[in-house]
Write an enzyme that holds these catalytic residues in place. Structure first.
Site, PDB file in Angstrom:
ATOM      1  N   GLU A  48      17.916 100.761  19.206  1.00 47.02           N
ATOM      2  CA  GLU A  48      18.297  99.465  18.676  1.00 47.02           C
ATOM      3  C   GLU A  48      19.594  99.666  18.226  1.00 47.02           C
ATOM      4  OE1 GLU A  48      18.829  96.546  19.316  1.00 47.02           O
ATOM      5  OE2 GLU A  48      17.298  95.402  18.263  1.00 47.02           O
ATOM      6  N   ASP A  49      20.385  98.529  18.401  1.00 44.13           N
ATOM      7  CA  ASP A  49      21.862  98.477  17.818  1.00 44.13           C
ATOM      8  C   ASP A  49      21.692  98.130  16.198  1.00 44.13           C
ATOM      9  OD1 ASP A  49      21.077  95.918  17.909  1.00 44.13           O
ATOM     10  OD2 ASP A  49      22.900  95.005  18.752  1.00 44.13           O
ATOM     11  N   ASP A  97      18.278  94.223  11.172  1.00 41.57           N
ATOM     12  CA  ASP A  97      18.636  93.262  10.304  1.00 41.57           C
ATOM     13  C   ASP A  97      17.424  92.726   9.386  1.00 41.57           C
ATOM     14  OD1 ASP A  97      20.720  91.667   9.061  1.00 41.57           O
ATOM     15  OD2 ASP A  97      20.727  90.110  10.874  1.00 41.57           O
TER      16      ASP A  97
HETATM   17  P1  XMP Z   1      16.723  91.196  13.228  1.00 37.67           P
HETATM   18  O1  XMP Z   1      17.365  90.133  12.539  1.00 37.67           O
HETATM   19  O2  XMP Z   1      15.586  90.501  14.197  1.00 37.67           O
HETATM   20  O3  XMP Z   1      18.065  90.927  14.378  1.00 37.67           O
HETATM   21  O4  XMP Z   1      16.762  92.437  12.682  1.00 37.67           O
HETATM   22  C1  XMP Z   1      18.211  92.032  15.298  1.00 37.67           C
HETATM   23  C2  XMP Z   1      19.108  91.367  16.136  1.00 37.67           C
HETATM   24  O5  XMP Z   1      20.192  90.496  15.608  1.00 37.67           O
HETATM   25  C3  XMP Z   1      21.521  90.876  16.005  1.00 37.67           C
HETATM   26  N1  XMP Z   1      22.255  90.993  14.867  1.00 37.67           N
HETATM   27  C4  XMP Z   1      23.585  91.450  14.937  1.00 37.67           C
HETATM   28  N2  XMP Z   1      24.513  91.376  16.170  1.00 37.67           N
HETATM   29  N3  XMP Z   1      26.264  92.003  14.634  1.00 37.67           N
HETATM   30  C5  XMP Z   1      25.739  91.783  15.832  1.00 37.67           C
HETATM   31  O6  XMP Z   1      26.397  91.947  16.796  1.00 37.67           O
HETATM   32  C6  XMP Z   1      25.425  91.901  13.383  1.00 37.67           C
HETATM   33  O7  XMP Z   1      25.969  92.185  12.605  1.00 37.67           O
HETATM   34  C7  XMP Z   1      24.022  91.595  13.694  1.00 37.67           C
HETATM   35  N4  XMP Z   1      22.948  91.252  12.755  1.00 37.67           N
HETATM   36  C8  XMP Z   1      21.908  91.051  13.632  1.00 37.67           C
HETATM   37  C9  XMP Z   1      21.389  91.780  17.118  1.00 37.67           C
HETATM   38  O8  XMP Z   1      21.364  91.403  18.443  1.00 37.67           O
HETATM   39  C10 XMP Z   1      20.209  92.428  16.703  1.00 37.67           C
HETATM   40  O9  XMP Z   1      19.534  93.332  17.899  1.00 37.67           O
HETATM   41 MG    MG Z   2      20.093  93.535  19.541  1.00 35.61          MG
END
Ligand code: XMP
Ligand code: MG
Length: 193
Positions: A112-113, A116
């Site tokens: 995953e990227d 969050d």
């Molecule tokens: P959660 O909150 O479910 O989110 O852990 C994961 C997805 O939210 C997006 N995400 C971001 N994308 N910059 C981004 O480009 C950020 O700072 C960021 N924070 C959350 C991302 O798609 C991730 O897979």
């Molecule tokens: Mg993502």
């Protein structure tokens, strides 16, 4: 042409958070950790399936894959959450996923990227476990632990970052900026417009 595009996009950044050089070093280290962890399993005949979460992981995934030296298969899945576009809402849907039989037969490494709130990966992990994956581990390029809501942590982490909205190297805002070769902090006025 491409330099102009990168220049135009970089003007929307507050600062560069992770340089290309640091990203290279992160990929070297993460791939080493993954190789060390999975080599004994794969040598014992166990199958490894790497699952990239679309679309944000693709640049990172391409970079680490070429450094991983154990046999593996690659699949992708797509998860989306509803709500405001710079944060996730907690309601997560899996849109496209590997065949359940393949998951059940494999040790799964999710790439995953960014981790969050953790809501997206929590849902992905529940589905993979329900389908009977032999093991499930998480590799994330970025980790924002200060924002965690779901009970999930990563096994391989590129770097912890503060609570800022970041783009580049696969990460997007409104599907743009993914082609920046580094990771930058987006100016808040861009996403609060
Ligand atoms: P959660 O909150 O479910 O989110 O852990 C994961 C997805 O939210 C997006 N995400 C971001 N994308 N910059 C981004 O480009 C950020 O700072 C960021 N924070 C959350 C991302 O798609 C991730 O897979
Ligand atoms: Mg993502």
């Amino acid at each position: 042409m491409s330099q102009d595009i990168i220049f135009a996009q970089s003007a929307d950044l507050e600062s560069i958070l992770i340089s290309e050089e640091e990203l290279t070093a992160i990929c070297d280290r993460i791939a080493r950790e993954i190789n060390e962890h999975y080599r004994p399993l794969v040598e014992a005949g166990e199958p490894l399936l790497v699952v990239g979460v679309l679309k944000g992981s693709v640049v990172f995934l391409a970079d680490i894959l070429r450094r991983i030296n154990v046999p593996l298969q690659i699949e992708f899945l797509r998860a989306s959450s509803y709500g405001r576009s710079s944060t996730s809402s907690g309601v997560v849907a899996i849109k496209h996923a590997p065949a359940p039989e393949l998951i059940a037969a494999s040790h799964v490494l999710v790439v995953e990227d960014i981790l969050d709130t953790g809501n997206t990966l929590y849902k992905v992990f529940s589905v993979l476990r329900e389908q009977g994956a032999k093991s499930v581990k998480l590799c994330t390029l970025l980790d924002k632990p200060s924002r965690r809501q779901a009970d999930i942590s990563a096994d391989f982490v590129g770097r912890e970052i503060p609570d800022a909205f970041v783009v580049g190297y696969g990460l997007d805002y409104a599907d743009y900026y993914r082609n920046l070769p580094y990771i930058g902090i987006l100016k808040p006025e861009i996403y609060s417009k």
